[in-house]
Design a protein around this motif. Structure first.
Motif, PDB file in Angstrom:
ATOM      1  N   ASP A  71     118.900 127.426  36.694  1.00 57.60           N
ATOM      2  CA  ASP A  71     117.708 127.798  35.491  1.00 57.60           C
ATOM      3  C   ASP A  71     119.313 128.096  34.476  1.00 57.60           C
ATOM      4  OD1 ASP A  71     116.943 124.930  33.062  1.00 57.60           O
ATOM      5  OD2 ASP A  71     115.929 127.376  33.394  1.00 57.60           O
ATOM      6  N   CYS A  72     119.244 128.269  33.345  1.00 56.80           N
ATOM      7  CA  CYS A  72     119.435 128.888  32.540  1.00 56.80           C
ATOM      8  C   CYS A  72     119.242 128.336  31.080  1.00 56.80           C
ATOM      9  CB  CYS A  72     121.060 129.466  32.993  1.00 56.80           C
ATOM     10  SG  CYS A  72     122.786 128.342  32.589  1.00 56.80           S
ATOM     11  N   GLY A  73     118.392 128.081  31.164  1.00 52.26           N
ATOM     12  CA  GLY A  73     118.055 127.115  30.134  1.00 52.26           C
ATOM     13  C   GLY A  73     118.972 125.767  29.520  1.00 52.26           C
ATOM     14  N   GLN A  83     121.897 124.151  33.718  1.00 52.98           N
ATOM     15  CA  GLN A  83     121.616 125.231  35.563  1.00 52.98           C
ATOM     16  C   GLN A  83     123.511 126.007  35.332  1.00 52.98           C
ATOM     17  OE1 GLN A  83     121.658 122.272  38.407  1.00 52.98           O
ATOM     18  NE2 GLN A  83     119.756 122.156  38.057  1.00 52.98           N
ATOM     19  N   CYS A  84     123.684 127.222  36.354  1.00 51.43           N
ATOM     20  CA  CYS A  84     124.431 128.732  35.931  1.00 51.43           C
ATOM     21  C   CYS A  84     124.577 128.237  37.574  1.00 51.43           C
ATOM     22  CB  CYS A  84     123.770 129.693  35.639  1.00 51.43           C
ATOM     23  SG  CYS A  84     124.041 129.282  33.890  1.00 51.43           S
ATOM     24  N   ALA A  85     125.655 128.980  38.122  1.00 50.98           N
ATOM     25  CA  ALA A  85     126.308 129.403  39.543  1.00 50.98           C
ATOM     26  C   ALA A  85     127.431 129.990  39.522  1.00 50.98           C
ATOM     27  CB  ALA A  85     126.218 127.954  40.101  1.00 50.98           C
ATOM     28  N   ASP A  86     127.669 130.884  40.298  1.00 49.24           N
ATOM     29  CA  ASP A  86     129.311 131.666  40.624  1.00 49.24           C
ATOM     30  C   ASP A  86     129.786 131.088  41.834  1.00 49.24           C
ATOM     31  OD1 ASP A  86     128.582 133.450  37.952  1.00 49.24           O
ATOM     32  OD2 ASP A  86     126.017 133.677  39.526  1.00 49.24           O
ATOM     33  N   ALA A 121     128.641 126.771  34.517  1.00 44.51           N
ATOM     34  CA  ALA A 121     127.328 126.134  34.182  1.00 44.51           C
ATOM     35  C   ALA A 121     127.446 124.266  34.041  1.00 44.51           C
ATOM     36  CB  ALA A 121     127.163 126.471  31.791  1.00 44.51           C
ATOM     37  N   LYS A 122     126.559 123.893  34.678  1.00 46.01           N
ATOM     38  CA  LYS A 122     126.628 122.755  34.528  1.00 46.01           C
ATOM     39  C   LYS A 122     125.338 121.909  34.181  1.00 46.01           C
ATOM     40  CE  LYS A 122     124.543 121.650  38.857  1.00 46.01           C
ATOM     41  NZ  LYS A 122     124.182 121.062  40.244  1.00 46.01           N
ATOM     42  N   ILE A 123     125.861 121.195  33.335  1.00 46.57           N
ATOM     43  CA  ILE A 123     125.434 119.706  32.301  1.00 46.57           C
ATOM     44  C   ILE A 123     125.053 118.506  33.074  1.00 46.57           C
ATOM     45  CG2 ILE A 123     124.479 118.706  30.029  1.00 46.57           C
ATOM     46  CD1 ILE A 123     127.354 120.612  28.506  1.00 46.57           C
ATOM     47  N   PRO A 124     124.265 118.476  33.902  1.00 47.20           N
ATOM     48  CA  PRO A 124     123.671 117.915  34.762  1.00 47.20           C
ATOM     49  C   PRO A 124     124.022 115.706  34.512  1.00 47.20           C
ATOM     50  CG  PRO A 124     122.161 119.124  35.159  1.00 47.20           C
ATOM     51  CD  PRO A 124     122.541 119.538  33.519  1.00 47.20           C
ATOM     52  N   ALA A 126     128.228 131.247  28.112  1.00 45.39           N
ATOM     53  CA  ALA A 126     126.616 131.258  27.973  1.00 45.39           C
ATOM     54  C   ALA A 126     126.127 130.366  26.337  1.00 45.39           C
ATOM     55  CB  ALA A 126     126.991 132.780  26.722  1.00 45.39           C
ATOM     56  N   HIS A 127     126.977 129.889  26.188  1.00 48.68           N
ATOM     57  CA  HIS A 127     126.781 129.369  24.689  1.00 48.68           C
ATOM     58  C   HIS A 127     126.628 127.384  25.236  1.00 48.68           C
ATOM     59  CE1 HIS A 127     127.812 131.714  22.224  1.00 48.68           C
ATOM     60  NE2 HIS A 127     129.341 132.405  22.975  1.00 48.68           N
ATOM     61  N   VAL A 128     126.938 126.880  26.145  1.00 44.66           N
ATOM     62  CA  VAL A 128     127.054 125.490  26.802  1.00 44.66           C
ATOM     63  C   VAL A 128     125.301 125.037  26.687  1.00 44.66           C
ATOM     64  CG1 VAL A 128     126.787 124.134  28.803  1.00 44.66           C
ATOM     65  CG2 VAL A 128     128.895 125.816  28.687  1.00 44.66           C
ATOM     66  N   PRO A 129     124.496 125.899  26.504  1.00 43.23           N
ATOM     67  CA  PRO A 129     122.869 125.083  26.497  1.00 43.23           C
ATOM     68  C   PRO A 129     122.981 124.673  24.854  1.00 43.23           C
ATOM     69  CG  PRO A 129     122.502 126.855  27.891  1.00 43.23           C
ATOM     70  CD  PRO A 129     124.073 127.459  27.415  1.00 43.23           C
ATOM     71  N   ARG A 130     123.750 125.659  23.704  1.00 42.95           N
ATOM     72  CA  ARG A 130     123.653 125.029  22.783  1.00 42.95           C
ATOM     73  C   ARG A 130     124.492 123.597  22.049  1.00 42.95           C
ATOM     74  NH1 ARG A 130     123.396 130.465  22.014  1.00 42.95           N
ATOM     75  NH2 ARG A 130     125.226 130.563  21.653  1.00 42.95           N
ATOM     76  N   LEU A 131     125.541 124.132  23.450  1.00 41.97           N
ATOM     77  CA  LEU A 131     127.097 122.740  23.953  1.00 41.97           C
ATOM     78  C   LEU A 131     126.812 121.385  24.103  1.00 41.97           C
ATOM     79  CD1 LEU A 131     130.506 125.601  23.468  1.00 41.97           C
ATOM     80  CD2 LEU A 131     129.231 124.313  21.404  1.00 41.97           C
ATOM     81  N   LYS A 132     125.788 121.285  25.073  1.00 36.10           N
ATOM     82  CA  LYS A 132     125.828 120.420  25.275  1.00 36.10           C
ATOM     83  C   LYS A 132     125.577 119.085  25.389  1.00 36.10           C
ATOM     84  CE  LYS A 132     120.367 120.375  25.745  1.00 36.10           C
ATOM     85  NZ  LYS A 132     119.230 120.112  27.032  1.00 36.10           N
ATOM     86  N   ASP A 133     124.986 118.845  23.801  1.00 35.36           N
ATOM     87  CA  ASP A 133     124.635 117.588  23.135  1.00 35.36           C
ATOM     88  C   ASP A 133     126.438 117.147  23.109  1.00 35.36           C
ATOM     89  OD1 ASP A 133     122.196 118.076  22.731  1.00 35.36           O
ATOM     90  OD2 ASP A 133     122.021 118.170  20.512  1.00 35.36           O
TER      91      ASP A 133
END
Length: 465
Positions: free
Chosen positions: A31-33, A37-40, A60-63, A86-93
């Protein structure tokens, strides 16, 4: 030679992502907020030596909304080159519609952000835009400062120093496909992310299921003249669009005036003597006025009309106090210039400026200096230069560019689409990043039909703003 390297690299990829027991590595999502979700993914530093030192690529994954009915992953890169994860949580919409069908997976290119991001110890230089384009002496001084910046960054880059080109990053993209357990890739490339898409079509074309390229940054043209002269006419046309609006719209400080004549008058006055800007405690040059103009961004038109009207009265304060745009990350220019090692000598760019002034005499000519801004003085190491695309086995792609986008002009998208087998170019009115940034409803509808059902729009289809 390139084919041999590619075959070796793919073999190394499969070996590198397989455990001793023979099973493919499983991505460890965390979980990255805000529901992201995040992975490497671990990859070779150098795909030409796939068993050597390794680095990691951050995802970064937006499920997808319904995991039981999803179509699979859609891998995306939003451009730059730069960090996005790092910005994906704010961009997901921005990508919520896509999650009706896909897990949307965004990655940072090697060396950026979540992909073991490199921080250079000293910042990249910024040219004096009050005198840009510069004379020969000033340009050479800037090139030397840029060379020192790259030299000082060498220790921080370490083994990635000459491994930031898109050939390496495109192999990283295929490693992501393998790590996701997918036989074929669904890919959405925006802006610089389209460079990876173009290369993927050539290097791994038979692994493509769907590929959508938005605001194409053309990596297929080895001739800098035709490449650099594609944008100036778009900028010039945007100035004319601004002038038409500014002369008619009630919100414009120039309403009722001949706006192009006003522009010419202000530039001529500043060329004779820099215009005072008493509110800023300095003067403003003609070069600074040209560099401050942003006629491709309609949201800035009222402000610029007011600034130009004020300058016409002999006060350039509003131009002098305009807020500069955000800078690209320092590492961006190193990656960019490894993919576009064009001749950015002073003589080369001055010749292009003279050519551009014939086609785009008021403003567009300035654009030919942008590559010099980034690449002057940088060492040409680890390069992967532009070349025609050879992608015989790639599935048909969907390609679009905004008609008002001078940075990635329509000519770029048309040129690339013509080289991808079965690809369809979708003409669209508007600026940069039609799906993500512009949220053009017509473009979005066409993209969804293509990604979900493989339906390409009819030839000649145009999406209005």
């Amino acid at each position: 030679m390139r084919a041999a390297i590619t075959i070796t690299a793919v073999a190394g990829l499969l070996a590198g992502l397989t455990t001793a027991a023979g099973a493919t590595e499983t991505l460890r999502w965390r979980d990255c907020g805000e529901g992201v979700q995040c992975a490497d993914v671990r990859v070779p530093v150098d795909w030409a030596r796939p068993h050597g030192q390794r680095t990691s690529i951050g995802l970064a994954k937006i499920p997808a909304r319904d995991q039981a009915t999803k179509l699979g992953p859609l891998v995306a890169n939003l451009g730059g080159p730069g960090p996005t994860v790092a910005h994906v949580p704010r961009l997901k919409d921005s990508f919520a519609e896509l999650t009706r069908w896909f897990d949307v997976i965004i990655f940072d290119p090697r060396g950026f952000g979540a992909s073991r991001g490199v921080t250079c110890p000293t910042p990249s230089p910024v040219p004096d835009l009050t005198a840009w384009p510069p004379n020969r002496e000033a340009y050479q001084a800037y090139a030397e400062a840029n060379r020192r910046f790259a030299h000082d960054c060498t220790p921080a880059l370490g083994s990635l120093r000459d491994k930031l080109n898109s050939w390496q990053s495109t192999h990283d993209l295929d490693a992501i496909r393998v790590a996701l357990g997918q036989r074929e890739l669904n890919y959405y490339g925006n802006s610089y992310g389209t460079v990876y898409g173009q290369n993927y079509a050539e290097l791994f074309g038979n692994k493509i299921n769907r590929m959508y390229l938005d605001s194409v940054f053309d990596h297929s043209d080895p001739d800098m003249s035709s490449w650099a002269l594609s944008g100036p006419e778009v900028t010039e046309a945007n100035l004319h669009r601004f002038a038409k609006w500014a002369g008619q719209d009630p919100a414009s400080a120039l309403r009722g005036k001949d706006v192009l004549a006003t522009w010419d008058r202000v530039i001529a006055a500043a060329q004779r003597n820099p215009i005072p800007a008493p509110g800023a405690g300095r003067t403003v040059t003609a070069s600074e006025i040209a560099m401050a103009a942003a006629p491709g961004f309609e949201q800035m038109w009222p402000e610029f009309a007011k600034a130009l009207a004020q300058a016409d009265t002999g006060d350039a304060t509003l131009i002098a106090t305009r807020r500069p745009g955000a800078r690209d990350p320092d590492l961006s220019r190193i990656a960019l210039c490894s993919d576009f090692p064009y001749d950015v000598s002073y003589d080369s760019l001055k010749r292009l400026e003279n050519e551009a002034r014939v086609r785009a005499p008021r403003l567009g000519w300035r654009d030919v200096w942008l590559m010099g801004y980034h690449c002057a003085g940088l060492p040409k190491i680890g390069t992967y230069p532009p070349k025609p695309i050879r992608a015989k086995h790639a599935a048909p792609a969907l390609v679009t560019n905004g008609s008002y986008d001078h940075g990635t002009p329509p000519e770029f998208g048309k040129r690339v689409a013509a080289q991808l087998p079965g690809a369809r170019y979708l003409s669209a009115e508007g600026g940069h990043a039609q799906y993500w940034g512009g949220r053009n409803a017509c473009v979005r509808d066409r993209v969804h039909r293509y990604l979900v059902d493989g339906e390409l729009p009819a030839p000649g289809t145009h999406c209005p703003a």
